[in-house]
Design a protein around this motif. Structure first.
Motif, PDB file in Angstrom:
ATOM      1  N   GLN A 104       0.812  -1.215   0.000  1.00  0.00           N
ATOM      2  CA  GLN A 104       0.000   0.000   0.000  1.00  0.00           C
ATOM      3  C   GLN A 104       0.848   1.269   0.000  1.00  0.00           C
ATOM      4  O   GLN A 104       0.389   2.327  -0.437  1.00  0.00           O
ATOM      5  CB  GLN A 104      -0.945  -0.003   1.203  1.00  0.00           C
ATOM      6  N   THR A 105       2.065   1.171   0.482  1.00  0.00           N
ATOM      7  CA  THR A 105       2.946   2.338   0.541  1.00  0.00           C
ATOM      8  C   THR A 105       3.998   2.340  -0.563  1.00  0.00           C
ATOM      9  O   THR A 105       4.766   3.287  -0.689  1.00  0.00           O
ATOM     10  CB  THR A 105       3.664   2.410   1.900  1.00  0.00           C
ATOM     11  N   LEU A 106       4.020   1.275  -1.362  1.00  0.00           N
ATOM     12  CA  LEU A 106       5.038   1.150  -2.410  1.00  0.00           C
ATOM     13  C   LEU A 106       4.699   2.038  -3.603  1.00  0.00           C
ATOM     14  O   LEU A 106       3.606   1.956  -4.167  1.00  0.00           O
ATOM     15  CB  LEU A 106       5.130  -0.312  -2.851  1.00  0.00           C
ATOM     16  N   ILE A 127      11.198  -4.420  -2.801  1.00  0.00           N
ATOM     17  CA  ILE A 127      10.779  -5.539  -1.948  1.00  0.00           C
ATOM     18  C   ILE A 127      11.990  -6.149  -1.246  1.00  0.00           C
ATOM     19  O   ILE A 127      11.950  -6.435  -0.044  1.00  0.00           O
ATOM     20  CB  ILE A 127      10.039  -6.600  -2.785  1.00  0.00           C
ATOM     21  N   LYS A 128      13.049  -6.339  -1.999  1.00  0.00           N
ATOM     22  CA  LYS A 128      14.244  -6.943  -1.406  1.00  0.00           C
ATOM     23  C   LYS A 128      14.837  -6.040  -0.338  1.00  0.00           C
ATOM     24  O   LYS A 128      15.250  -6.509   0.735  1.00  0.00           O
ATOM     25  CB  LYS A 128      15.269  -7.227  -2.500  1.00  0.00           C
ATOM     26  N   LYS A 129      14.822  -4.745  -0.578  1.00  0.00           N
ATOM     27  CA  LYS A 129      15.358  -3.792   0.387  1.00  0.00           C
ATOM     28  C   LYS A 129      14.451  -3.655   1.603  1.00  0.00           C
ATOM     29  O   LYS A 129      14.922  -3.606   2.743  1.00  0.00           O
ATOM     30  CB  LYS A 129      15.544  -2.431  -0.271  1.00  0.00           C
ATOM     31  N   GLY A 130      13.140  -3.606   1.370  1.00  0.00           N
ATOM     32  CA  GLY A 130      12.210  -3.332   2.452  1.00  0.00           C
ATOM     33  C   GLY A 130      11.819  -4.534   3.291  1.00  0.00           C
ATOM     34  O   GLY A 130      11.558  -4.401   4.491  1.00  0.00           O
ATOM     35  N   MET A 131      11.782  -5.741   2.679  1.00  0.00           N
ATOM     36  CA  MET A 131      11.301  -6.914   3.407  1.00  0.00           C
ATOM     37  C   MET A 131      12.188  -8.141   3.268  1.00  0.00           C
ATOM     38  O   MET A 131      11.954  -9.156   3.909  1.00  0.00           O
ATOM     39  CB  MET A 131       9.879  -7.268   2.934  1.00  0.00           C
ATOM     40  N   HIS A 189      12.427 -11.520   5.735  1.00  0.00           N
ATOM     41  CA  HIS A 189      11.690 -12.617   5.112  1.00  0.00           C
ATOM     42  C   HIS A 189      12.490 -13.155   3.923  1.00  0.00           C
ATOM     43  O   HIS A 189      12.378 -12.635   2.810  1.00  0.00           O
ATOM     44  CB  HIS A 189      10.321 -12.137   4.633  1.00  0.00           C
ATOM     45  N   PRO A 190      13.287 -14.186   4.135  1.00  0.00           N
ATOM     46  CA  PRO A 190      14.098 -14.741   3.045  1.00  0.00           C
ATOM     47  C   PRO A 190      13.267 -15.172   1.846  1.00  0.00           C
ATOM     48  O   PRO A 190      13.729 -15.072   0.696  1.00  0.00           O
ATOM     49  CB  PRO A 190      14.784 -15.953   3.702  1.00  0.00           C
ATOM     50  N   GLU A 191      12.027 -15.656   2.088  1.00  0.00           N
ATOM     51  CA  GLU A 191      11.191 -16.081   0.977  1.00  0.00           C
ATOM     52  C   GLU A 191      10.808 -14.906   0.077  1.00  0.00           C
ATOM     53  O   GLU A 191      10.603 -15.069  -1.129  1.00  0.00           O
ATOM     54  CB  GLU A 191       9.934 -16.811   1.477  1.00  0.00           C
ATOM     55  N   LEU A 192      10.749 -13.700   0.653  1.00  0.00           N
ATOM     56  CA  LEU A 192      10.445 -12.515  -0.150  1.00  0.00           C
ATOM     57  C   LEU A 192      11.675 -12.036  -0.912  1.00  0.00           C
ATOM     58  O   LEU A 192      11.562 -11.519  -2.032  1.00  0.00           O
ATOM     59  CB  LEU A 192       9.891 -11.397   0.728  1.00  0.00           C
ATOM     60  N   ALA A 193      12.840 -12.204  -0.315  1.00  0.00           N
ATOM     61  CA  ALA A 193      14.076 -11.892  -1.037  1.00  0.00           C
ATOM     62  C   ALA A 193      14.204 -12.806  -2.247  1.00  0.00           C
ATOM     63  O   ALA A 193      14.602 -12.366  -3.343  1.00  0.00           O
ATOM     64  CB  ALA A 193      15.277 -12.055  -0.101  1.00  0.00           C
TER      65      ALA A 193
END
Length: 350
Positions: free
Chosen positions: A294-296, A316-320, A324-328
C-alpha cells in the motif's frame, strides 16, 4: 457499445495439467475450447503421458521443454501450479485465458453454459474505470451506462488488461475458512462485472483469469513460493503475490482490472484441514505484505511492465528481504522472470 469481435488468432488458452487423463476435462469444454489454440503445460512432477481426445488444436510442453528453453537452473520456477507460467511465456498471442484443470463450464441464471472466452475477451476489449467508481457496475455492458454525476472527461476509461473470473460450487476460500465451514458452497451467480478501483489491492485467484499478454505479461510471473507449498490451490500463494504485483503495475501505468463474470464450476480437490499447516505461512505473510504494498510507489521512469517489476523487486528486497528470506527469493525471481521474458521475446522477434 457495439459487440466485441473475437479473433481466435489473438487468443491462447493455457491449461496446467496435474492429471494425466484430461479426456473428461476436454470433453466438458469442447463446445468452447475447440475453436481456439490451447497450450497445455504438464506439471514437471507428472510422469505419465497425457491422454487427450481428438478435435483440439493444442501444444503440450513438458519438463524437458522447460529445461531446454529456460535452462535447468531456472526450471524450478515452473514447478507445481507455477508450471502454467511457462505457457504464458511461450505464447505468441495477445490474450491469455487460463483456468485450472479442476474446473468445468458453469451455467448462468438462465441455464445457459457460460462462454468464458467471449466474456473474458469482452472484459479485456472494453475499457475499465479505475479512476472513478461507477455505482451501476460496468457502464460498457449492454443495458448499463454511467450514472448521474460521473465526469464526462473520465467516461472513455482506460485499457483493461486483466479479467478475474469467479467460481460456482467451491469458491476460492483459504484453508482456514474452508476448514471452519466445510459445507460452504457458492451457488450465487451474480451477472455483474466491475472495475477494481485504483489504489485498491486484491487477492487475485489464478483459477479463472485472462490478461493482455502484450501489455502486462511480464508482470504475471512465478515468484513467491512457500516453504511447504503443495499441489492444492489453498497451499499456494503464487497467484496472490502475482495479483499484488500486477495491480500495482496497472495502477502506476493507468491500466484497468475487472472482476466478476465469467464464472466456472469448480470441483473439489484435496483436504483443507490437511492444508492448514502448509498455507499458514502465507496467511501470516499477507498481514505484512498488504501494508508494504500500500505504501510502495514506483518512479516516473517505470513506463513498461518490465521496468515496473524490476523496480518493485528492488524495493521488496530492500524493504522486506532481510526479515523474510522467501520474499528476497521472490524478488530475485521477479528479476529473473523479466530477463527470461525479454530473452524469449527477442528470439520470437528474431
Amino acid at each position: 457499445m457495439s459487440q466485441v469481435t473475437i479473433d481466435r488468432n489473438e487468443v491462447d488458452i493455457v491449461i496446467a495439467a496435474f492429471h494425466s487423463d484430461l479426456t473428461s476435462f476436454f470433453e466438458e469444454w469442447r463446445p468452447i475450447f475447440s475453436q481456439f489454440h490451447l497450450i497445455i503445460v504438464q506439471d514437471p512432477d507428472l510422469k505419465e503421458e497425457l491422454k487427450t481426445p481428438k478435435g483440439f488444436d493444442f501444444d503440450v510442453y513438458t519438463k524437458s521443454d522447460i529445461d531446454k528453453l529456460v535452462s535447468s537452473s531456472n526450471a524450478s520456477m515452473f514447478s507445481g501450479y507455477s508450471c502454467r507460467y511457462f505457457g504464458y511465456l511461450v505464447s505468441k498471442r495477445k490474450y491469455i485465458i487460463s483456468i485450472d484443470d479442476d474446473c468445468t463450464p458453469a451455467k448462468d441464471n438462465n441455464g445457459d453454459v457460460v462462454d468464458i472466452v467471449t466474456q473474458h475477451i469482452t472484459n479485456l476489449k472494453t475499457p475499465a474505470t479505475p479512476l472513478f467508481f461507477n455505482t451501476l457496475y460496468d457502464p460498457y455492458r449492454k443495458g448499463s451506462d454511467f450514472v448521474r454525476g460521473y465526469p464526462f472527461s473520465l467516461r472513455s476509461g482506460v485499457p483493461c488488461v486483466l479479467s478475474c473470473g469467479l467460481w460456482l460450487n467451491l469458491a476460492d476460500y483459504d484453508a482456514p475458512t474452508q476448514s471452519l465451514k466445510p459445507e460452504l458452497r457458492n451457488s450465487r451467480y451474480v451477472d455483474t462485472v466491475l472495475t477494481v478501483p485504483k489504489n485498491s489491492l486484491m487477492p487475485m485467484s489464478g483459477i479463472n483469469i485472462a490478461f493482455d499478454r502484450e501489455t502486462v505479461g511480464p508482470a504475471i510471473m512465478p515468484a513467491l513460493k512457500l516453504a511447504q507449498e503443495g499441489k492444492v490451490r489453498w497451499e499456494t500463494m503464487e497467484d496472490i503475490w502475482c495479483g499484488l504485483v500486477v495491480k500495482l503495475v496497472c495502477d502506476h501505468l493507468q491500466l484497468g482490472v475487472k472482476t466478476g463474470i465469467p464464472y466456472v464450476w469448480r470441483n473439489e480437490r484435496g483436504s483443507a484441514i490437511d492444508s492448514l499447516k502448509k498455507e499458514w505461512q502465507g496467511v501470516k505473510l499477507m498481514e505484512e505484505l498488504i501494508p508494504f504494498f500500500q505504501t510502495l510507489k514506483l518512479s516516473q521512469d517505470a513506463v513498461t511492465a518490465e521496468a515496473c517489476v524490476t523496480e518493485m523487486a528492488a524495493a521488496i528486497k530492500k524493504g522486506m528481504g532481510r526479515s523474510h528470506p522467501e520474499l528476497a527469493n521472490a524478488a530475485d525471481n521477479m528479476v529473473r522472470w523479466v530477463e527470461i521474458w525479454k530473452e524469449v521475446e527477442s528470439r520470437v522477434l528474431a
